[in-house]
Design a protein around this motif. Structure first.
Motif, PDB file in Angstrom:
ATOM      1  N   TYR A   2      -2.596  14.527  -6.775  1.00  0.00           N
ATOM      2  CA  TYR A   2      -1.200  14.103  -6.752  1.00  0.00           C
ATOM      3  C   TYR A   2      -1.128  12.649  -6.288  1.00  0.00           C
ATOM      4  CZ  TYR A   2       0.469  18.783  -7.690  1.00  0.00           C
ATOM      5  OH  TYR A   2       0.738  19.988  -8.300  1.00  0.00           O
ATOM      6  N   TYR A   3      -0.396  11.858  -7.067  1.00  0.00           N
ATOM      7  CA  TYR A   3      -0.277  10.431  -6.809  1.00  0.00           C
ATOM      8  C   TYR A   3       1.169  10.061  -6.504  1.00  0.00           C
ATOM      9  CZ  TYR A   3      -4.858  10.068  -9.088  1.00  0.00           C
ATOM     10  OH  TYR A   3      -6.176  10.202  -9.417  1.00  0.00           O
ATOM     11  N   CYS A   4       1.331   9.235  -5.526  1.00  0.00           N
ATOM     12  CA  CYS A   4       2.624   8.666  -5.181  1.00  0.00           C
ATOM     13  C   CYS A   4       2.845   7.409  -6.030  1.00  0.00           C
ATOM     14  CB  CYS A   4       2.623   8.317  -3.699  1.00  0.00           C
ATOM     15  SG  CYS A   4       4.080   7.491  -3.091  1.00  0.00           S
ATOM     16  N   ASN A   5       4.077   7.195  -6.440  1.00  0.00           N
ATOM     17  CA  ASN A   5       4.414   6.043  -7.261  1.00  0.00           C
ATOM     18  C   ASN A   5       5.706   5.418  -6.763  1.00  0.00           C
ATOM     19  OD1 ASN A   5       6.366   5.317  -9.802  1.00  0.00           O
ATOM     20  ND2 ASN A   5       4.296   4.549 -10.125  1.00  0.00           N
ATOM     21  N   ALA A   6       5.732   4.092  -6.793  1.00  0.00           N
ATOM     22  CA  ALA A   6       6.957   3.344  -6.504  1.00  0.00           C
ATOM     23  C   ALA A   6       7.148   2.336  -7.623  1.00  0.00           C
ATOM     24  CB  ALA A   6       6.857   2.640  -5.164  1.00  0.00           C
TER      25      ALA A   6
ATOM     26  N   GLN B 176       0.827  -1.197   0.000  1.00  0.00           N
ATOM     27  CA  GLN B 176       0.000   0.000   0.000  1.00  0.00           C
ATOM     28  C   GLN B 176       0.865   1.252   0.000  1.00  0.00           C
ATOM     29  OE1 GLN B 176      -2.693  -0.065   3.344  1.00  0.00           O
ATOM     30  NE2 GLN B 176      -4.289   1.058   2.261  1.00  0.00           N
ATOM     31  N   LEU B 177       0.436   2.246  -0.777  1.00  0.00           N
ATOM     32  CA  LEU B 177       1.019   3.581  -0.736  1.00  0.00           C
ATOM     33  C   LEU B 177      -0.086   4.529  -0.302  1.00  0.00           C
ATOM     34  CD1 LEU B 177       3.005   3.678  -4.122  1.00  0.00           C
ATOM     35  CD2 LEU B 177       3.848   3.013  -1.877  1.00  0.00           C
ATOM     36  N   VAL B 178       0.168   5.295   0.748  1.00  0.00           N
ATOM     37  CA  VAL B 178      -0.857   6.186   1.278  1.00  0.00           C
ATOM     38  C   VAL B 178      -0.330   7.607   1.320  1.00  0.00           C
ATOM     39  CG1 VAL B 178      -2.370   6.702   3.215  1.00  0.00           C
ATOM     40  CG2 VAL B 178      -1.863   4.323   2.638  1.00  0.00           C
TER      41      VAL B 178
ATOM     42  N   SER C 296       2.920  27.303   0.377  1.00  0.00           N
ATOM     43  CA  SER C 296       3.664  26.041   0.393  1.00  0.00           C
ATOM     44  C   SER C 296       2.802  24.920   0.937  1.00  0.00           C
ATOM     45  CB  SER C 296       4.916  26.177   1.268  1.00  0.00           C
ATOM     46  OG  SER C 296       5.801  27.146   0.745  1.00  0.00           O
ATOM     47  N   LEU C 297       3.158  23.716   0.542  1.00  0.00           N
ATOM     48  CA  LEU C 297       2.459  22.522   0.999  1.00  0.00           C
ATOM     49  C   LEU C 297       3.450  21.373   0.953  1.00  0.00           C
ATOM     50  CD1 LEU C 297      -0.606  22.225   1.720  1.00  0.00           C
ATOM     51  CD2 LEU C 297      -0.934  21.259  -0.557  1.00  0.00           C
ATOM     52  N   ARG C 298       3.338  20.442   1.901  1.00  0.00           N
ATOM     53  CA  ARG C 298       4.199  19.262   1.862  1.00  0.00           C
ATOM     54  C   ARG C 298       3.341  18.010   1.809  1.00  0.00           C
ATOM     55  NH1 ARG C 298       8.679  16.700   6.004  1.00  0.00           N
ATOM     56  NH2 ARG C 298       6.777  16.015   7.090  1.00  0.00           N
ATOM     57  N   LEU C 299       3.564  17.233   0.786  1.00  0.00           N
ATOM     58  CA  LEU C 299       2.887  15.957   0.644  1.00  0.00           C
ATOM     59  C   LEU C 299       3.781  14.845   1.184  1.00  0.00           C
ATOM     60  CD1 LEU C 299       1.477  16.265  -3.001  1.00  0.00           C
ATOM     61  CD2 LEU C 299       0.492  17.101  -0.851  1.00  0.00           C
ATOM     62  N   SER C 300       3.146  13.832   1.763  1.00  0.00           N
ATOM     63  CA  SER C 300       3.860  12.656   2.256  1.00  0.00           C
ATOM     64  C   SER C 300       3.227  11.413   1.673  1.00  0.00           C
ATOM     65  CB  SER C 300       3.795  12.585   3.784  1.00  0.00           C
ATOM     66  OG  SER C 300       4.346  13.726   4.386  1.00  0.00           O
ATOM     67  N   CYS C 301       4.031  10.398   1.500  1.00  0.00           N
ATOM     68  CA  CYS C 301       3.534   9.103   1.034  1.00  0.00           C
ATOM     69  C   CYS C 301       4.268   8.015   1.793  1.00  0.00           C
ATOM     70  CB  CYS C 301       3.748   8.951  -0.461  1.00  0.00           C
ATOM     71  SG  CYS C 301       3.369   7.309  -1.105  1.00  0.00           S
ATOM     72  N   VAL C 302       3.510   7.229   2.548  1.00  0.00           N
ATOM     73  CA  VAL C 302       4.080   6.135   3.311  1.00  0.00           C
ATOM     74  C   VAL C 302       3.795   4.819   2.608  1.00  0.00           C
ATOM     75  CG1 VAL C 302       4.100   4.954   5.518  1.00  0.00           C
ATOM     76  CG2 VAL C 302       3.777   7.425   5.449  1.00  0.00           C
ATOM     77  N   ALA C 303       4.848   4.050   2.404  1.00  0.00           N
ATOM     78  CA  ALA C 303       4.717   2.751   1.766  1.00  0.00           C
ATOM     79  C   ALA C 303       4.698   1.653   2.826  1.00  0.00           C
ATOM     80  CB  ALA C 303       5.874   2.507   0.809  1.00  0.00           C
ATOM     81  N   SER C 304       3.830   0.685   2.639  1.00  0.00           N
ATOM     82  CA  SER C 304       3.792  -0.471   3.533  1.00  0.00           C
ATOM     83  C   SER C 304       3.764  -1.739   2.687  1.00  0.00           C
ATOM     84  CB  SER C 304       2.568  -0.406   4.456  1.00  0.00           C
ATOM     85  OG  SER C 304       1.371  -0.346   3.708  1.00  0.00           O
TER      86      SER C 304
ATOM     87  N   GLY D 169      -0.472   5.097  -5.214  1.00  0.00           N
ATOM     88  CA  GLY D 169      -1.332   5.462  -4.120  1.00  0.00           C
ATOM     89  C   GLY D 169      -2.695   5.878  -4.644  1.00  0.00           C
ATOM     90  N   GLN D 170      -3.573   6.251  -3.725  1.00  0.00           N
ATOM     91  CA  GLN D 170      -4.939   6.584  -4.107  1.00  0.00           C
ATOM     92  C   GLN D 170      -5.082   8.043  -4.535  1.00  0.00           C
ATOM     93  OE1 GLN D 170      -3.893   6.575  -1.035  1.00  0.00           O
ATOM     94  NE2 GLN D 170      -4.691   8.493  -0.185  1.00  0.00           N
ATOM     95  N   GLY D 171      -4.068   8.853  -4.255  1.00  0.00           N
ATOM     96  CA  GLY D 171      -4.084  10.241  -4.653  1.00  0.00           C
ATOM     97  C   GLY D 171      -4.539  11.178  -3.548  1.00  0.00           C
ATOM     98  N   THR D 172      -4.049  12.400  -3.601  1.00  0.00           N
ATOM     99  CA  THR D 172      -4.456  13.440  -2.668  1.00  0.00           C
ATOM    100  C   THR D 172      -4.664  14.733  -3.467  1.00  0.00           C
ATOM    101  OG1 THR D 172      -3.928  14.566  -0.574  1.00  0.00           O
ATOM    102  CG2 THR D 172      -2.081  14.120  -2.048  1.00  0.00           C
ATOM    103  N   GLN D 173      -5.772  15.406  -3.183  1.00  0.00           N
ATOM    104  CA  GLN D 173      -6.132  16.597  -3.952  1.00  0.00           C
ATOM    105  C   GLN D 173      -5.353  17.807  -3.444  1.00  0.00           C
ATOM    106  OE1 GLN D 173      -8.490  17.111  -6.615  1.00  0.00           O
ATOM    107  NE2 GLN D 173      -7.505  19.131  -6.633  1.00  0.00           N
ATOM    108  N   VAL D 174      -4.781  18.545  -4.374  1.00  0.00           N
ATOM    109  CA  VAL D 174      -4.152  19.833  -4.084  1.00  0.00           C
ATOM    110  C   VAL D 174      -4.870  20.897  -4.905  1.00  0.00           C
ATOM    111  CG1 VAL D 174      -2.064  21.226  -4.281  1.00  0.00           C
ATOM    112  CG2 VAL D 174      -1.913  18.840  -3.528  1.00  0.00           C
ATOM    113  N   THR D 175      -5.366  21.894  -4.219  1.00  0.00           N
ATOM    114  CA  THR D 175      -6.063  22.998  -4.885  1.00  0.00           C
ATOM    115  C   THR D 175      -5.373  24.302  -4.530  1.00  0.00           C
ATOM    116  OG1 THR D 175      -8.181  21.812  -4.776  1.00  0.00           O
ATOM    117  CG2 THR D 175      -8.266  24.182  -5.183  1.00  0.00           C
ATOM    118  N   VAL D 176      -4.941  25.026  -5.556  1.00  0.00           N
ATOM    119  CA  VAL D 176      -4.285  26.314  -5.358  1.00  0.00           C
ATOM    120  C   VAL D 176      -5.244  27.405  -5.799  1.00  0.00           C
ATOM    121  CG1 VAL D 176      -2.282  27.743  -5.873  1.00  0.00           C
ATOM    122  CG2 VAL D 176      -2.057  25.234  -5.809  1.00  0.00           C
TER     123      VAL D 176
END
Length: 115
Positions: free
Chosen positions: A93-97, A3-5, A17-25, A106-113
């Motif tokens: 925004y999607y995380c990829n490995a 899983q990528l979250v 500014s914004l910081r995205l994180s993606c944790v892999a399990s 990952g499932q994606g996270t919305q970023v709106t500017v």
């Protein structure tokens, strides 16, 4: 279970500014090249930034100099620091490995500017 979250998305004002994180399990992320992609409405998914197993990075021209990708293999985590954001950075925004021919998403996270 592999899983990528992603987390850290949200609404941010232009120039902010914004910081995205993606944790892999379920995997040893240190073996994988990690990346961030984004997809805006009506557009194809595009590569934003990638970081390989040695820490070498690559950026899309549109974000070069504003975004920074980093990884912490002790935490199985990849980050995307987004500075000086613009309305055109709005996207999911999607995380990829990936390793070899195996791509994980990952499932994606919305970023709106927007102001």
């Amino acid at each position: 279970q592999v899983q990528l979250v992603e987390s850290g998305g949200g609404l941010v004002q232009p120039g902010g500014s914004l910081r995205l994180s993606c944790v892999a399990s379920g995997i040893d992320a240190s073996l994988y090249e990690l990346g961030w992609y984004r997809q805006a409405p009506g557009k194809q998914r595009e590569l934003v930034a990638s970081i390989d197993q040695d820490g070498d990075t690559d950026y899309a021209d549109a974000v070069n100099g504003r975004f920074t990708i980093s990884r912490d293999d002790t935490e199985n985590t990849v980050y995307l620091l987004m500075d000086s954001v613009k309305p055109e950075d709005t996207a999911v925004y999607y995380c990829n490995a990936h390793i070899g021919g195996l791509f994980l998403w990952g499932q994606g996270t919305q970023v709106t500017v927007s102001s």
